[in-house]
Enzyme design. Structure first.
Site, PDB file in Angstrom:
ATOM      1  N   GLU A   1      24.831  36.856  19.378  1.00 62.52           N
ATOM      2  CA  GLU A   1      23.659  35.997  19.228  1.00 62.52           C
ATOM      3  C   GLU A   1      22.798  35.990  20.499  1.00 62.52           C
ATOM      4  OE1 GLU A   1      24.553  31.863  18.481  1.00 62.52           O
ATOM      5  OE2 GLU A   1      22.434  31.396  18.126  1.00 62.52           O
TER       6      GLU A   1
ATOM      7  N   GLU B   1      19.031  28.861  28.577  1.00 60.57           N
ATOM      8  CA  GLU B   1      20.453  28.567  28.378  1.00 60.57           C
ATOM      9  C   GLU B   1      21.358  29.600  29.043  1.00 60.57           C
ATOM     10  OE1 GLU B   1      21.817  27.284  24.501  1.00 60.57           O
ATOM     11  OE2 GLU B   1      19.764  26.873  23.894  1.00 60.57           O
TER      12      GLU B   1
ATOM     13  N   ASP C   1      18.774  34.028  16.041  1.00 65.47           N
ATOM     14  CA  ASP C   1      18.595  32.593  15.841  1.00 65.47           C
ATOM     15  C   ASP C   1      17.090  32.349  15.977  1.00 65.47           C
ATOM     16  OD1 ASP C   1      18.119  29.868  16.639  1.00 65.47           O
ATOM     17  OD2 ASP C   1      20.222  29.632  17.146  1.00 65.47           O
TER      18      ASP C   1
ATOM     19  N   HIS D   1      15.799  30.607  19.178  1.00 69.76           N
ATOM     20  CA  HIS D   1      15.764  31.435  20.396  1.00 69.76           C
ATOM     21  C   HIS D   1      14.693  32.517  20.277  1.00 69.76           C
ATOM     22  CE1 HIS D   1      19.264  29.335  21.728  1.00 69.76           C
ATOM     23  NE2 HIS D   1      20.014  29.783  20.731  1.00 69.76           N
TER      24      HIS D   1
ATOM     25  N   HIS E   1      20.699  32.342  12.291  1.00 70.63           N
ATOM     26  CA  HIS E   1      20.622  30.895  12.502  1.00 70.63           C
ATOM     27  C   HIS E   1      19.203  30.440  12.212  1.00 70.63           C
ATOM     28  CE1 HIS E   1      24.315  30.009  15.235  1.00 70.63           C
ATOM     29  NE2 HIS E   1      24.576  29.857  13.960  1.00 70.63           N
TER      30      HIS E   1
ATOM     31  N   ARG F   1      13.698  23.070  16.968  1.00 71.76           N
ATOM     32  CA  ARG F   1      15.129  22.958  16.676  1.00 71.76           C
ATOM     33  C   ARG F   1      15.459  21.835  15.705  1.00 71.76           C
ATOM     34  NH1 ARG F   1      19.708  25.392  20.701  1.00 71.76           N
ATOM     35  NH2 ARG F   1      20.349  26.731  19.019  1.00 71.76           N
TER      36      ARG F   1
ATOM     37  N   GLU G   1      21.333  25.548  11.886  1.00 73.31           N
ATOM     38  CA  GLU G   1      21.888  25.056  13.146  1.00 73.31           C
ATOM     39  C   GLU G   1      20.771  24.271  13.825  1.00 73.31           C
ATOM     40  OE1 GLU G   1      24.325  27.012  16.826  1.00 73.31           O
ATOM     41  OE2 GLU G   1      22.209  27.487  16.592  1.00 73.31           O
TER      42      GLU G   1
END
Ligand code: LER
Ligand code: MN
Length: 275
Positions: A153, A159, A186, A189, A212, A218, A247
């Site tokens: 991922e 992060e 994702d 991201h 994701h 988010r 997610e």
């Protein structure tokens, strides 16, 4: 065909575990009740769950577990593929082997999220990359005869400093060169790191195994400014046949977020699956 999962964890997961619901029994019951097709199970170690118990609950609710995610291996155990210390690399391999054994019982893939590791201060990116490739090959060769796929991922730069974009992930996987390692993009991201959402997904269609889903902020799909119909058009062009997993931040509360997500995705998925 597209199926929709929701990310959940065990009751004892760290507060930072990034999931909608906690507690296996409640999560499975609610996922079924809300209309999801499966759960993505976020674990620190495989022994947090009893496979027979999970299988029985899933069967009772007619749900699948398409993916075990491993962010807590990094966040709670401080274990990751690029560790400089050989003993730490052996330990992360041991933890992943047990995740793979569990995944093989559940019919799940195993995610490599932040447990991929990072580029340490003072080293060249190639050094971290070489350690990643070595560990990934070992883990992949353990997973292969068990029929388990690993999915890397890409995670945004705020992060972690290694494998941020889908393009980075694809380039690294080509170096690993294992048939059972793919990508887990994702959308959250990607919104930070990639030029486009659909374009990059289509470009790497051969590697994309699982996605994701979250909106730009988010929150649940529909609560931000990501154009989900356009993402589904790209998925259609790449003939995507697999899971998308919600997610998202459990806000304003877990049930509301989970309901908003499935309500906004269901018409798009039904339309996709009926064409
Ligand atoms: C995990 O799937 C993820 O997307 C990370 O941002 C969690 O830190
Ligand atoms: Mn994610």
């Amino acid at each position: 065909m597209i199926k929709v999962a929701v990310a959940v964890a065990t009751e004892d997961a760290m507060p930072s575990a990034f999931v909608v619901w906690r507690g296996i029994e409640d999560s499975i019951r609610k996922a079924a009740e809300f209309g999801y097709d499966g759960i993505e199970l976020a674990l620190k170690t495989a022994d947090q769950v009893n496979p027979e118990h999970v299988k029985r609950l899933l069967a009772e609710h007619n749900l699948a577990c398409p993916c075990i995610s491993t962010g807590q291996v990094f966040a709670a155990l401080d274990l990751y593929f690029t560790a400089r210390d050989e003993a730490r690399r052996r330990e992360v391999i041991r933890v992943f082997r047990e995740m793979i054994d569990l995944a093989s019982e559940l019919g799940a893939m195993v995610n490599i999220g932040r447990a991929r590791g990072f580029i340490e201060e003072g080293e060249e990116p190639e050094e971290a990359e070489a350690r990643f490739v070595e560990v990934a090959r070992e883990v992949a060769s353990y997973a292969e005869p068990k029929g388990v796929k690993l999915i890397l991922e890409p995670v945004n730069r705020y992060e972690i400093n290694f494998v941020n974009s889908v393009r980075d992930g694809a380039a690294l996987l080509r170096k690993v060169g294992a048939p059972n390692v793919g990508l887990m993009p994702d959308l959250f991201h990607m919104n930070i790191e990639d030029r486009t959402l659909g374009g990059e997904l289509e470009e790497h269609a051969d590697l994309v195994q699982y996605i994701h889903f979250a909106d730009s902020n988010r929150m649940a799909p529909g609560q931000g400014h990501t154009e989900f119909p356009a993402v589904f058009e790209s998925l259609r062009r790449m003939s995507y046949n697999g899971w998308v997993s919600v997610e998202i931040l459990p806000e304003p509360d877990p049930d509301t977020a989970a309901r908003q997500a499935i309500e906004s995705l269901r018409p798009l998925v039904e339309d996709y699956n009926s064409a």
